[in-house]
Motif scaffolding. Sequence first.
Motif, PDB file in Angstrom:
ATOM      1  N   TRP A 127       0.840  -1.208   0.000  1.00 44.07           N
ATOM      2  CA  TRP A 127       0.000   0.000   0.000  1.00 44.07           C
ATOM      3  C   TRP A 127       0.869   1.250   0.000  1.00 44.07           C
ATOM      4  CZ3 TRP A 127      -3.838   2.355  -1.619  1.00 44.07           C
ATOM      5  CH2 TRP A 127      -4.568   3.338  -0.946  1.00 44.07           C
ATOM      6  N   HIS A 128       2.015   1.189   0.667  1.00 46.25           N
ATOM      7  CA  HIS A 128       2.894   2.365   0.724  1.00 46.25           C
ATOM      8  C   HIS A 128       3.375   2.780  -0.656  1.00 46.25           C
ATOM      9  CE1 HIS A 128       5.493  -1.178   0.871  1.00 46.25           C
ATOM     10  NE2 HIS A 128       6.404  -0.446   0.269  1.00 46.25           N
ATOM     11  N   GLU A 129       3.428   1.821  -1.567  1.00 47.34           N
ATOM     12  CA  GLU A 129       3.877   2.150  -2.926  1.00 47.34           C
ATOM     13  C   GLU A 129       2.834   2.982  -3.673  1.00 47.34           C
ATOM     14  OE1 GLU A 129       6.526   1.884  -4.894  1.00 47.34           O
ATOM     15  OE2 GLU A 129       7.583   1.307  -3.055  1.00 47.34           O
ATOM     16  N   LEU A 130       1.564   2.767  -3.336  1.00 47.26           N
ATOM     17  CA  LEU A 130       0.496   3.461  -4.044  1.00 47.26           C
ATOM     18  C   LEU A 130       0.169   4.797  -3.395  1.00 47.26           C
ATOM     19  CD1 LEU A 130      -1.836   0.395  -4.616  1.00 47.26           C
ATOM     20  CD2 LEU A 130      -0.539   1.612  -6.355  1.00 47.26           C
ATOM     21  N   LEU A 131       0.451   4.848  -2.096  1.00 46.74           N
ATOM     22  CA  LEU A 131       0.091   6.021  -1.312  1.00 46.74           C
ATOM     23  C   LEU A 131       0.728   7.299  -1.858  1.00 46.74           C
ATOM     24  CD1 LEU A 131      -1.648   5.701   1.153  1.00 46.74           C
ATOM     25  CD2 LEU A 131       0.398   5.830   2.563  1.00 46.74           C
ATOM     26  N   GLY A 132      -0.047   8.352  -1.878  1.00 41.79           N
ATOM     27  CA  GLY A 132       0.520   9.635  -2.288  1.00 41.79           C
ATOM     28  C   GLY A 132       0.695   9.756  -3.795  1.00 41.79           C
ATOM     29  N   SER A 133       0.217   8.758  -4.540  1.00 40.28           N
ATOM     30  CA  SER A 133       0.313   8.863  -5.998  1.00 40.28           C
ATOM     31  C   SER A 133      -1.091   8.815  -6.584  1.00 40.28           C
ATOM     32  CB  SER A 133       1.132   7.695  -6.557  1.00 40.28           C
ATOM     33  OG  SER A 133       0.378   6.501  -6.468  1.00 40.28           O
ATOM     34  N   LYS A 134      -1.188   9.149  -7.846  1.00 35.32           N
ATOM     35  CA  LYS A 134      -2.505   9.110  -8.482  1.00 35.32           C
ATOM     36  C   LYS A 134      -3.012   7.674  -8.605  1.00 35.32           C
ATOM     37  CE  LYS A 134      -2.246  13.584 -10.641  1.00 35.32           C
ATOM     38  NZ  LYS A 134      -2.106  14.388 -11.837  1.00 35.32           N
ATOM     39  N   ARG A 135      -2.094   6.719  -8.642  1.00 34.84           N
ATOM     40  CA  ARG A 135      -2.542   5.328  -8.629  1.00 34.84           C
ATOM     41  C   ARG A 135      -3.207   5.006  -7.307  1.00 34.84           C
ATOM     42  NH1 ARG A 135       1.575   0.957  -9.797  1.00 34.84           N
ATOM     43  NH2 ARG A 135      -0.130  -0.157 -10.793  1.00 34.84           N
ATOM     44  N   GLY A 136      -2.691   5.606  -6.236  1.00 29.10           N
ATOM     45  CA  GLY A 136      -3.288   5.417  -4.924  1.00 29.10           C
ATOM     46  C   GLY A 136      -4.690   6.002  -4.883  1.00 29.10           C
ATOM     47  N   ILE A 137      -4.846   7.181  -5.478  1.00 26.10           N
ATOM     48  CA  ILE A 137      -6.153   7.830  -5.535  1.00 26.10           C
ATOM     49  C   ILE A 137      -7.126   6.949  -6.318  1.00 26.10           C
ATOM     50  CG2 ILE A 137      -7.391   9.860  -6.365  1.00 26.10           C
ATOM     51  CD1 ILE A 137      -5.536  10.740  -4.256  1.00 26.10           C
ATOM     52  N   GLN A 138      -6.621   6.438  -7.434  1.00 26.38           N
ATOM     53  CA  GLN A 138      -7.442   5.553  -8.263  1.00 26.38           C
ATOM     54  C   GLN A 138      -7.897   4.346  -7.448  1.00 26.38           C
ATOM     55  OE1 GLN A 138      -5.249   3.909 -11.531  1.00 26.38           O
ATOM     56  NE2 GLN A 138      -7.073   3.160 -12.560  1.00 26.38           N
ATOM     57  N   THR A 139      -6.985   3.813  -6.620  1.00 30.67           N
ATOM     58  CA  THR A 139      -7.325   2.665  -5.783  1.00 30.67           C
ATOM     59  C   THR A 139      -8.378   3.050  -4.743  1.00 30.67           C
ATOM     60  OG1 THR A 139      -5.039   1.960  -6.072  1.00 30.67           O
ATOM     61  CG2 THR A 139      -6.323   0.811  -4.411  1.00 30.67           C
ATOM     62  N   GLU A 140      -8.224   4.224  -4.142  1.00 31.62           N
ATOM     63  CA  GLU A 140      -9.222   4.681  -3.163  1.00 31.62           C
ATOM     64  C   GLU A 140     -10.609   4.754  -3.802  1.00 31.62           C
ATOM     65  OE1 GLU A 140      -8.469   8.133  -0.638  1.00 31.62           O
ATOM     66  OE2 GLU A 140      -6.329   7.935  -1.056  1.00 31.62           O
ATOM     67  N   LEU A 141     -10.653   5.322  -5.008  1.00 26.56           N
ATOM     68  CA  LEU A 141     -11.941   5.448  -5.690  1.00 26.56           C
ATOM     69  C   LEU A 141     -12.526   4.074  -6.008  1.00 26.56           C
ATOM     70  CD1 LEU A 141     -11.093   8.436  -8.054  1.00 26.56           C
ATOM     71  CD2 LEU A 141     -12.840   8.456  -6.265  1.00 26.56           C
ATOM     72  N   ALA A 142     -11.653   3.144  -6.404  1.00 28.17           N
ATOM     73  CA  ALA A 142     -12.124   1.798  -6.726  1.00 28.17           C
ATOM     74  C   ALA A 142     -12.657   1.121  -5.464  1.00 28.17           C
ATOM     75  CB  ALA A 142     -10.991   0.975  -7.332  1.00 28.17           C
ATOM     76  N   LEU A 143     -11.967   1.327  -4.341  1.00 26.10           N
ATOM     77  CA  LEU A 143     -12.427   0.727  -3.082  1.00 26.10           C
ATOM     78  C   LEU A 143     -13.812   1.259  -2.712  1.00 26.10           C
ATOM     79  CD1 LEU A 143      -9.134   0.777  -0.957  1.00 26.10           C
ATOM     80  CD2 LEU A 143     -10.330  -1.237  -1.817  1.00 26.10           C
ATOM     81  N   ALA A 144     -13.997   2.578  -2.901  1.00 23.34           N
ATOM     82  CA  ALA A 144     -15.294   3.175  -2.578  1.00 23.34           C
ATOM     83  C   ALA A 144     -16.392   2.573  -3.450  1.00 23.34           C
ATOM     84  CB  ALA A 144     -15.228   4.687  -2.779  1.00 23.34           C
ATOM     85  N   ARG A 145     -16.054   2.357  -4.705  1.00 26.16           N
ATOM     86  CA  ARG A 145     -17.006   1.774  -5.649  1.00 26.16           C
ATOM     87  C   ARG A 145     -17.351   0.346  -5.224  1.00 26.16           C
ATOM     88  NH1 ARG A 145     -20.778   2.870  -8.390  1.00 26.16           N
ATOM     89  NH2 ARG A 145     -21.290   1.596 -10.193  1.00 26.16           N
TER      90      ARG A 145
END
Lengths: 840, 224
Positions: free
Chosen positions: A155-173
Amino acid sequence: MESKKQTPFDWQLQAWSAHASAHHGLILASTGMGKTKAAWLGPLGNWFESPLPESLWTQRKRQSPAPPLLALWITPLRALANDTCLALQECIDGLNLPWSLEQRTGDTSSATKLRQRQSPPTAMVITPESLTLLLSYPESLETFKHLRTVVVDEWHELLGSKRGIQTELALARLQRIAPNMLRWGVSATIGNTEHALSSLVGPAPLRPVSVIRSDQRRAMELEILLPKSIDRFPWAGHIGLAMLSNVIEKIDAANSTLVFTNTRNQTELWYQALLRARPDWAGRIAVHHGSLAPELRTWVEQAIVDGKLVAVVCTSSLDLGVDFAPVDQVIQVGSPKGTARLIQRAGRSGHSPGRTSKLAFVPSHAFEIIELQAAREAIENQQIEQRGTLDAPLDCLVQHAVTVALSAPYSKSQFLDEVRSTWAYRNLPDEHLDWVLDFVTTGGCLHAYQDFHRVTLEFGKYSVRDVAIARRHRMAIGTITSDMMIQVQYMSGGKIGFVEESFAAKLKKGDKFLLGGKLLEMEWIREGTVWVRKAKGDPTAVPRWLGGNMPLSSELAEGVRRLIDQIASGQPVSPSLESLSELMQLQKRWSHIPRLDEVLVERCNNRDGDSIMLYAFEGRSVSEGIGALLAYRISQAHRNTLSIAVNDYGVMLYCAEPMNIELANIPQYLDLANLEVDILASLNATELTRRRFRDIARIAGLIHSGTPGKSKSMRHLQASTTMVFDALKQYDAQNLLLWQASDEVLADQLQIQRLKGAIRRMQANRWVYRLVDQWTPFSFPLMVERIRDRIGNESLADRIRKMQNQLEKAAVEPEAISANPTRSKRAAQRKLNPDENTEA
Amino acid sequence: MKLEHRGHALELYASGAIRSDTTLFVADLHLGKETVFQKSGLAIPSGATQATLQRLQKQIHEMEITRLVVLGDLLHAAIGWTESLESMLSETMQSAGGLRWELVAGNHDRRSHQQLRRLGWIVQEPPVIDGKMRWLHEPDAIDTASSTQENRAFNTTLCGHLHPSYIVPVDAKRTAKVPCFWIRPDSIVLPAYGGWVGTHAIQPSRQDRVLLCVEGDLIEWKLH
């Protein structure tokens, strides 16, 4: 199997019981500690608690039915998918579950992808991009209906990047489709655990949240390989090949070694040097970096796993990735630039519980010894860097608004709820949401987009009608954007890798360059490919790849300032710093070593010109900001033509003629008032913003990134991001994506907050001014940076050696210098009270 | 800027147009390009098409010409043809008065010939030979075979298609792509007249000349 005999660790048990109690969770552990099992046995155990009746199972062709999709394992690297699948499958087999497990990444064949959409497996290993793509299909509502757990790995690799944001949005979905879904994250230790947790579970999770820390710390041996004598005049970019024999000795003594360097060029150079020194290693050493053809990289990775290689020279391309069990040692060449990165790399060796990871550090210049010592102390005190955060980027939201509209029509309030349930967009203002939805439906600026359509708004619901738009959007999903790279291929057909387009454009027939450990001769460029053949002799061109200049992390920079303070105070220092004592003595004798509450400014005014050096010790990006600001404000007042050179420690302003400024005024030039305005004006902000806009335009779907081969029919839709930027600037200047671009320039690129913090600190400090007669150990690397742009690589090395020799002479003959009347006068001046301006 | 080219007296303008006597030549307007993008779901704001037409209208007003020749790619694509484009274009034509409007068809105009003819354009397939001049859209290999051209009817060619630009250094670290006329021994490639079109960096050879269109001025770039 060995791992099955192990008794579980306490923290693994904690993770399983937290999952059993339906908590969300975050597991913090370094690699090789058994974190995969900690995260995976929870969802598997859940099956025994509540299996699904066979009537709900998925029918499969030629295979027995399996439970529907229950678990997702998100991995940031598709290269990891294979390995992860094996580890996860082992657990499934061990428990004798009827689960099916498959992976879905960009590499998965389209036939498999289609089958997976029709009959998904019980568990899926997936990348964020593939997940978002899957979510764009109408059947996703059905696919994810039974989903119970999502695990986000690394998760630390995705954090703070737009890929991380994309993952957050996918999780919400996903959470909306499967409201009871549990979110689990696996992360290496980072400085801001809080943020890692909240962006994983969202600002208002409906379930309790557990943070599990592995209590064991990986045993780690850090060693600095020191040269017999230290260059008194260190210069950045000196790649430390002088340490070659020590490195070879190290490699010889170990089973298998990863040699990390910071740039792709260094990788190639070290590989060549090793091969030249040890021809018997041909075929047993390899090179690995992000610009090599995927087939080559996969081959190298497999060869490491199989224990066939004694050493691999690599870049961050191997920071993450499959377990390299045979690797028992890591060598880091040059500064790791951050503590977290150092730990990550060291962790690539001795990759299993109970084993020790070993890292040997090869400084590429003397100051890096301080950096490593600072990192060492940070590791002991568990001070790991924070991961940056991103503030509600609108480009990702634009993409998401279209993705969701592809899967099912939605209302504005529904979309808003879903988006605000992510940490990144929890405070999204209504007007931004309105703008995003307007932008995808009408363009957002009525008169300017009369013929625009992308998302259709009908009866309060947003959906996509146009099949061609749907297809194009799916092709472009994701936030990974890459610079224009051009393929390098043998005339006989084999693919070697990629070079940047700008480098390729400058190549002439017959030019020789290194790539993938081979010397290649350029034959011609055709059909977007550089065609080459193998060559003999020496390289005549050096490929440039972007991204070699990562700044020192602010945590590590602070550590460096502390250690320099320690040296200045004369306190005893650790043995590795002892080796710098001669160098530091010289700095003290010729100039000054700043204490923690001091800022050192040096000025060297000689027949070469007038140079002012300011040492902030705050990392490269801050140096750049300070340099740009000073140069801009000084030239406003005095009409000088200044050039700027920076490194992680400081900045040099240079003018061929004497600069008409008093050193004592420098602090005033760094006034915080109007900082943003001046810094944007100074840095040719339009150009920076334009460049930044490239990624934004791609993510927000403003340009059509044609796929090779298919692109011909789409040719009339091709426009460069520069053109798009210009069109928006001219005809839709209020477009929020333009604002996003300039915000990103300020926040990310110029790190304006860090710059402000640094300036505030310096304003509060005591300023020490020194006139110097020759380059000091502190200033020499900056001077090298300055002249580097003007001369080619070979002649630069010669010239530096010459200058080093001259300074060396000055260093060993102090009497000779003070015998010189003008110099002794200067020397007397230097002894003045440091608070006084030493200018006449 | 006046230019004597193979016996033709030409006037070159920084806008990208060439005048020969009472004929004005332009190339690559790509009208309706933003619309094409918009219709395909790419949010590019309109404005460039109108600006291009206004520029053309102004230029026509400033000189006495009897005919306008577009060397291809007047339009960007057939789906970019809308009512508003049609009205903007006919407005430009009306305001210019009794001009003869000619198009040497370009690859982008392919499916729009009918619409243009309806508005009064004379659409011709290249090559068009007019006196000792030849008009094309896409340049051909004429310059490499110049020795065999002695007995041809024409002695030079005007063409477009390439959107030529030249990369010039701005300062020590940066370069800029500047639209330009590419003047070759027996042809001239016009820069794109359209306001929102990309450019293509050319690599001129020794006997060529490059005239940069910079902020309303034409500047010759000395080739070494």
